[in-house]
Design a protein around this motif. Sequence first.
Motif, PDB file in Angstrom:
ATOM      1  N   GLU B 292      45.213  -7.451-105.483  1.00  0.00           N
ATOM      2  CA  GLU B 292      45.131  -6.709-106.577  1.00  0.00           C
ATOM      3  C   GLU B 292      45.029  -5.164-105.873  1.00  0.00           C
ATOM      4  OE1 GLU B 292      42.646  -8.125-109.598  1.00  0.00           O
ATOM      5  OE2 GLU B 292      42.563  -6.171-110.645  1.00  0.00           O
ATOM      6  N   TYR B 293      45.660  -4.554-106.708  1.00  0.00           N
ATOM      7  CA  TYR B 293      45.575  -2.846-106.252  1.00  0.00           C
ATOM      8  C   TYR B 293      45.215  -2.029-107.686  1.00  0.00           C
ATOM      9  CZ  TYR B 293      47.045   1.793-104.998  1.00  0.00           C
ATOM     10  OH  TYR B 293      47.059   3.199-104.803  1.00  0.00           O
ATOM     11  N   ALA B 294      44.577  -1.009-107.338  1.00  0.00           N
ATOM     12  CA  ALA B 294      44.329   0.092-108.503  1.00  0.00           C
ATOM     13  C   ALA B 294      44.088   1.356-107.878  1.00  0.00           C
ATOM     14  CB  ALA B 294      43.053  -0.359-109.010  1.00  0.00           C
ATOM     15  N   TYR B 295      44.794   2.373-108.498  1.00  0.00           N
ATOM     16  CA  TYR B 295      44.699   3.815-108.053  1.00  0.00           C
ATOM     17  C   TYR B 295      43.592   4.415-109.122  1.00  0.00           C
ATOM     18  CZ  TYR B 295      45.635   8.825-107.037  1.00  0.00           C
ATOM     19  OH  TYR B 295      45.183   9.893-106.627  1.00  0.00           O
ATOM     20  N   TRP B 296      42.618   4.860-108.641  1.00  0.00           N
ATOM     21  CA  TRP B 296      41.723   5.455-109.594  1.00  0.00           C
ATOM     22  C   TRP B 296      42.051   7.231-109.511  1.00  0.00           C
ATOM     23  CZ3 TRP B 296      36.290   3.200-110.362  1.00  0.00           C
ATOM     24  CH2 TRP B 296      36.250   1.890-110.533  1.00  0.00           C
ATOM     25  N   ASP B 297      42.343   7.551-110.339  1.00  0.00           N
ATOM     26  CA  ASP B 297      42.427   8.991-110.688  1.00  0.00           C
ATOM     27  C   ASP B 297      41.315   9.694-111.111  1.00  0.00           C
ATOM     28  OD1 ASP B 297      43.364  11.585-110.480  1.00  0.00           O
ATOM     29  OD2 ASP B 297      44.964  11.397-112.041  1.00  0.00           O
ATOM     30  N   SER B 298      40.355  10.438-110.383  1.00  0.00           N
ATOM     31  CA  SER B 298      39.470  11.284-111.111  1.00  0.00           C
ATOM     32  C   SER B 298      40.016  12.341-111.603  1.00  0.00           C
ATOM     33  CB  SER B 298      38.456  11.411-109.772  1.00  0.00           C
ATOM     34  OG  SER B 298      37.411  12.143-110.182  1.00  0.00           O
ATOM     35  N   ARG B 299      40.151  12.455-112.692  1.00  0.00           N
ATOM     36  CA  ARG B 299      41.222  13.587-113.358  1.00  0.00           C
ATOM     37  C   ARG B 299      40.776  14.880-113.251  1.00  0.00           C
ATOM     38  NH1 ARG B 299      41.185  10.069-117.819  1.00  0.00           N
ATOM     39  NH2 ARG B 299      40.683  11.702-119.267  1.00  0.00           N
ATOM     40  N   GLU B 300      39.257  14.911-113.219  1.00  0.00           N
ATOM     41  CA  GLU B 300      38.699  16.350-113.064  1.00  0.00           C
ATOM     42  C   GLU B 300      38.670  16.753-111.706  1.00  0.00           C
ATOM     43  OE1 GLU B 300      34.842  16.589-115.277  1.00  0.00           O
ATOM     44  OE2 GLU B 300      35.626  14.535-115.997  1.00  0.00           O
ATOM     45  N   ASP B 303      42.289  16.637-106.606  1.00  0.00           N
ATOM     46  CA  ASP B 303      42.903  17.165-105.210  1.00  0.00           C
ATOM     47  C   ASP B 303      41.205  16.982-104.555  1.00  0.00           C
ATOM     48  OD1 ASP B 303      41.127  18.762-106.572  1.00  0.00           O
ATOM     49  OD2 ASP B 303      42.361  20.640-106.257  1.00  0.00           O
ATOM     50  N   GLY B 304      40.410  16.504-105.001  1.00  0.00           N
ATOM     51  CA  GLY B 304      39.166  16.285-104.194  1.00  0.00           C
ATOM     52  C   GLY B 304      38.199  17.582-103.655  1.00  0.00           C
ATOM     53  N   GLU B 305      38.490  18.780-104.355  1.00  0.00           N
ATOM     54  CA  GLU B 305      38.047  19.918-104.051  1.00  0.00           C
ATOM     55  C   GLU B 305      36.659  20.011-104.580  1.00  0.00           C
ATOM     56  OE1 GLU B 305      39.239  22.352-102.442  1.00  0.00           O
ATOM     57  OE2 GLU B 305      41.185  21.894-101.962  1.00  0.00           O
ATOM     58  N   ASN B 306      36.312  19.179-105.584  1.00  0.00           N
ATOM     59  CA  ASN B 306      34.796  19.618-106.166  1.00  0.00           C
ATOM     60  C   ASN B 306      33.947  18.215-105.571  1.00  0.00           C
ATOM     61  OD1 ASN B 306      32.619  19.520-107.759  1.00  0.00           O
ATOM     62  ND2 ASN B 306      33.639  19.808-109.587  1.00  0.00           N
ATOM     63  N   PRO B 307      33.142  18.714-104.815  1.00  0.00           N
ATOM     64  CA  PRO B 307      32.036  17.797-104.276  1.00  0.00           C
ATOM     65  C   PRO B 307      31.069  17.144-105.132  1.00  0.00           C
ATOM     66  CG  PRO B 307      31.412  20.004-103.751  1.00  0.00           C
ATOM     67  CD  PRO B 307      32.625  20.208-104.569  1.00  0.00           C
ATOM     68  N   LEU B 308      30.894  17.812-106.303  1.00  0.00           N
ATOM     69  CA  LEU B 308      30.000  17.098-107.377  1.00  0.00           C
ATOM     70  C   LEU B 308      30.783  15.867-108.244  1.00  0.00           C
ATOM     71  CD1 LEU B 308      28.583  20.427-108.616  1.00  0.00           C
ATOM     72  CD2 LEU B 308      27.689  18.886-107.012  1.00  0.00           C
ATOM     73  N   GLU B 337      38.030   0.150-100.301  1.00  0.00           N
ATOM     74  CA  GLU B 337      37.895   1.345-101.158  1.00  0.00           C
ATOM     75  C   GLU B 337      38.307   2.349-100.304  1.00  0.00           C
ATOM     76  OE1 GLU B 337      34.187   1.948-102.981  1.00  0.00           O
ATOM     77  OE2 GLU B 337      34.222   0.245-104.286  1.00  0.00           O
ATOM     78  N   TYR B 338      39.503   3.140-100.690  1.00  0.00           N
ATOM     79  CA  TYR B 338      40.096   4.100 -99.703  1.00  0.00           C
ATOM     80  C   TYR B 338      39.925   5.483-100.469  1.00  0.00           C
ATOM     81  CZ  TYR B 338      43.078   7.226 -97.115  1.00  0.00           C
ATOM     82  OH  TYR B 338      43.662   8.223 -96.384  1.00  0.00           O
ATOM     83  N   THR B 339      39.345   6.540-100.044  1.00  0.00           N
ATOM     84  CA  THR B 339      39.043   7.697-100.624  1.00  0.00           C
ATOM     85  C   THR B 339      40.184   8.763-100.184  1.00  0.00           C
ATOM     86  OG1 THR B 339      36.390   7.312-100.774  1.00  0.00           O
ATOM     87  CG2 THR B 339      37.370   9.479-100.937  1.00  0.00           C
ATOM     88  N   HIS B 340      40.854   9.315-101.295  1.00  0.00           N
ATOM     89  CA  HIS B 340      42.004  10.041-100.889  1.00  0.00           C
ATOM     90  C   HIS B 340      41.289  11.715-100.763  1.00  0.00           C
ATOM     91  CE1 HIS B 340      45.415   7.455-101.646  1.00  0.00           C
ATOM     92  NE2 HIS B 340      44.563   7.011-102.753  1.00  0.00           N
ATOM     93  N   ASP B 341      41.984  12.468-100.004  1.00  0.00           N
ATOM     94  CA  ASP B 341      41.543  13.852 -99.721  1.00  0.00           C
ATOM     95  C   ASP B 341      40.173  14.013 -99.248  1.00  0.00           C
ATOM     96  OD1 ASP B 341      43.923  14.823-101.362  1.00  0.00           O
ATOM     97  OD2 ASP B 341      42.916  14.094-103.031  1.00  0.00           O
ATOM     98  N   TYR B 342      39.926  12.768 -98.074  1.00  0.00           N
ATOM     99  CA  TYR B 342      38.767  12.894 -97.620  1.00  0.00           C
ATOM    100  C   TYR B 342      38.222  14.088 -96.930  1.00  0.00           C
ATOM    101  CZ  TYR B 342      34.748  10.594 -96.035  1.00  0.00           C
ATOM    102  OH  TYR B 342      33.296   9.925 -95.731  1.00  0.00           O
ATOM    103  N   ASP B 343      39.026  14.890 -96.425  1.00  0.00           N
ATOM    104  CA  ASP B 343      38.883  15.919 -95.507  1.00  0.00           C
ATOM    105  C   ASP B 343      38.216  17.092 -96.509  1.00  0.00           C
ATOM    106  OD1 ASP B 343      39.608  14.832 -93.434  1.00  0.00           O
ATOM    107  OD2 ASP B 343      41.608  15.705 -93.445  1.00  0.00           O
ATOM    108  N   ASN B 344      38.638  17.309 -97.664  1.00  0.00           N
ATOM    109  CA  ASN B 344      37.983  18.011 -98.649  1.00  0.00           C
ATOM    110  C   ASN B 344      36.687  17.720 -98.902  1.00  0.00           C
ATOM    111  OD1 ASN B 344      40.335  19.541 -98.625  1.00  0.00           O
ATOM    112  ND2 ASN B 344      40.987  18.740-100.716  1.00  0.00           N
ATOM    113  N   LEU B 345      36.608  16.532 -99.150  1.00  0.00           N
ATOM    114  CA  LEU B 345      35.147  16.121 -99.512  1.00  0.00           C
ATOM    115  C   LEU B 345      34.163  16.297 -98.234  1.00  0.00           C
ATOM    116  CD1 LEU B 345      33.477  14.287-101.580  1.00  0.00           C
ATOM    117  CD2 LEU B 345      34.067  12.420-100.188  1.00  0.00           C
ATOM    118  N   LYS B 346      34.646  15.816 -97.063  1.00  0.00           N
ATOM    119  CA  LYS B 346      33.765  15.879 -95.955  1.00  0.00           C
ATOM    120  C   LYS B 346      33.406  17.198 -95.764  1.00  0.00           C
ATOM    121  CE  LYS B 346      34.291  13.899 -91.270  1.00  0.00           C
ATOM    122  NZ  LYS B 346      34.979  13.084 -90.445  1.00  0.00           N
TER     123      LYS B 346
END
Lengths: 273, 440
Positions: B292-300, B303-308, B337-346
């Motif tokens: 099974e696969y799922a892509y979860w798009d955190s719509r807000e 791009d992973g720019e918002n750390p909150l 669970e693979y987090t996209h745009d991780y560098d932004n988050l880090k």
Amino acid sequence: MKPLPLLITAFRGLTFLLLAGLALQGKAQELDVNTIVTRANHVAFYQGEDGRAETRMKIVDGNGREQLRQFTILRKNVEDNGDQMFYVFFQRPSDVRRTAFLVKKHLDQDDDRWLYLPSLDLVKRISAGDKRTSFVGSDFYYEDVSGRGLQEDRHELVATTDTHYKVKNTPLNPDAVEFEYYLVWINKDTFMPEKTEYYDAQGKMYRSIESLQVEDIDGFPTTTRMKVSDHRTAGYTLSEMRFIKYNIGLPDEVFSERSLRTPPQQWLERPSR
Amino acid sequence: MAHNIRRYSKRRCCALVPLTCLIISAHGQDQWEDWGDEWDEPAAASEPRFPINGFVEATGSYRTRDSDVLAEEWVAQDLRGRIQTFYQGSGVMLSYKGEVFYDGVDHELHASNREAFVGFTPHSAVDVRVGRQILTWGTGDLVFLNDFFPKNWVAFFSGFDQQYLKAPSDALKVSGYSQWFNLDLVWSPEFDPDNFITGNKLVYFSPLAGEVVAAPPELQAEGPGTNLQDGELALRLYKTIRGIELAAYAYHGYYKTPEGFDPQRGTLYFPELSSLGASIRGNALGGISNLEYAYWDSRENSDGENPLLPNPESRFLVGYERELVRNLTASFQYYVEYTHDYDNLKARRPDPAQRPRKVRQLLTTRWTLSTQQSNLVYSAFVFYSPSDEDYYLIPNILYRLGDQWQFNAGANLLGGEHDYTQFGQLETNSNLYARAKFIF
């Protein structure tokens, strides 16, 4: 839970064998063992194109404690003496009411099996697994319900009486089963397997299945009462079938996920006859 | 026909199966009569029109580890009664399940409707179900990638019956069937969040406080609005081809737990979430396999720019189950669970305690040993995360006494290297539980 319905069908088939045997009594002596077991298998499991039955079971353990099961079974043959589909809808006990079971039985590969758990709205895929395990907590095994592949045993006609063929069946793969061999008494007239006894390595009979009542239903001899006994625990299960009808025209779509989640009421209702 | 019946019977008893006759005379006909109910000649249906059933169940769950922040030793003391009925006829299906329960820890009496829906079939290829209902799909075992229907995590971690993990939705479900594929569309006009841990009875790690906390205050979160466009939509397309189950999923709604923080209002809330996924399940290698696969798009926060807010994620699951020997079934799952745009988050959340792993891995295994014709069942479920270095173990023994009594005893054992991981934070919620259920 595992499916009971197959068993029922199987025994129905057995009944038919009995009747067929009667008709063919004159020629019966000449039949070879493969013909006998093939016809018995047909009578026990494959009569009619399809069918429905309501079954209830009384499960009695060695201490005399009872449990009940009640369910409706729908069956359809995909091909005669070949693949089959089964749908089972449980009514009792109340904590499994609306639980449904779907089996697509295949001769040349593992069966497909699904169980629907209404409390979770969960369609659970069940691995084909060992078929010699308890069906819905009863003394019946899954294999007693769905049938055991004829190619899994070596068959010997060990005795012929006025009324029965006595066939000894020895597993080709003894490690896969708990018995050393089993004996089946097949009625010469109907080809119904009327009694089966399982023996362990010490030659002791520890388990038996008996057909206790046979009725003619839609022209098919049908076992309507059966008993499975576990002679080691002194436990046993009685099974009774009613409201049986053959060739009701079940569409393939009944055997689907839709029916698991939404019971196919049209086919579960009792026939008016 | 009657004549035939008699003839078979006679042959059977007289000549064919002497053993049968012995048994019949030994047990007598009453064995076949006393079933505790009437099972009469043709009625309209195979069961009563409105059968009333239910159960009474007591659950006790005792904390096995001292908590610095929660003095209460009991995770749950619960006594509940359930009444349920079901009707199916004339193309209509009705289901009702209601419960009254006493919470012995909070000394409160509650009532809830667990199921109250009407189902009907407006067209031969369409089923509609409207009202309060339990909804489930997807292939995971206690791991959910594409199932966004509400869960009750508090009940799950507290030793309640596993049916309570699924909380009801107030929803409209439309199912369509065709030879090409089948479709389920579920609309929940009002957002149904998970019943998540708030600090009452169960503790959790607060990223804001930087430590494990308990109520008071209870964790509060701001829900979305209650306008029609604030609801949830879930879609499943599925088809079974030669025993292989294929499905595609879509979801448009919100994170089911409050994963977002609104700095303006200073509150936690449920960020917008959309998801696309797919699954396949079938017989393989002598057992059942699923992917099974799922892509979860955190719509807000696409791009992973918002750390909150959570970053978009990919979730993968592979599972396998088989019966190893008679009555012993084992299953295994590997989940990522693979987090996209991780560098932004880090970059924006330097403290590892304040951010998820880039790759969170989870292994699970379930073992079930069924004995005494399924009346005595031993089972164990284990979650282990090599990336988070935490675990969750659920051993359970089920004993059925007749059709009316069921007893369960088991444990929820949690722990880990860190107090901020999914299971590590719940370490002091570990508990032993026992349940007794009387079914009527």
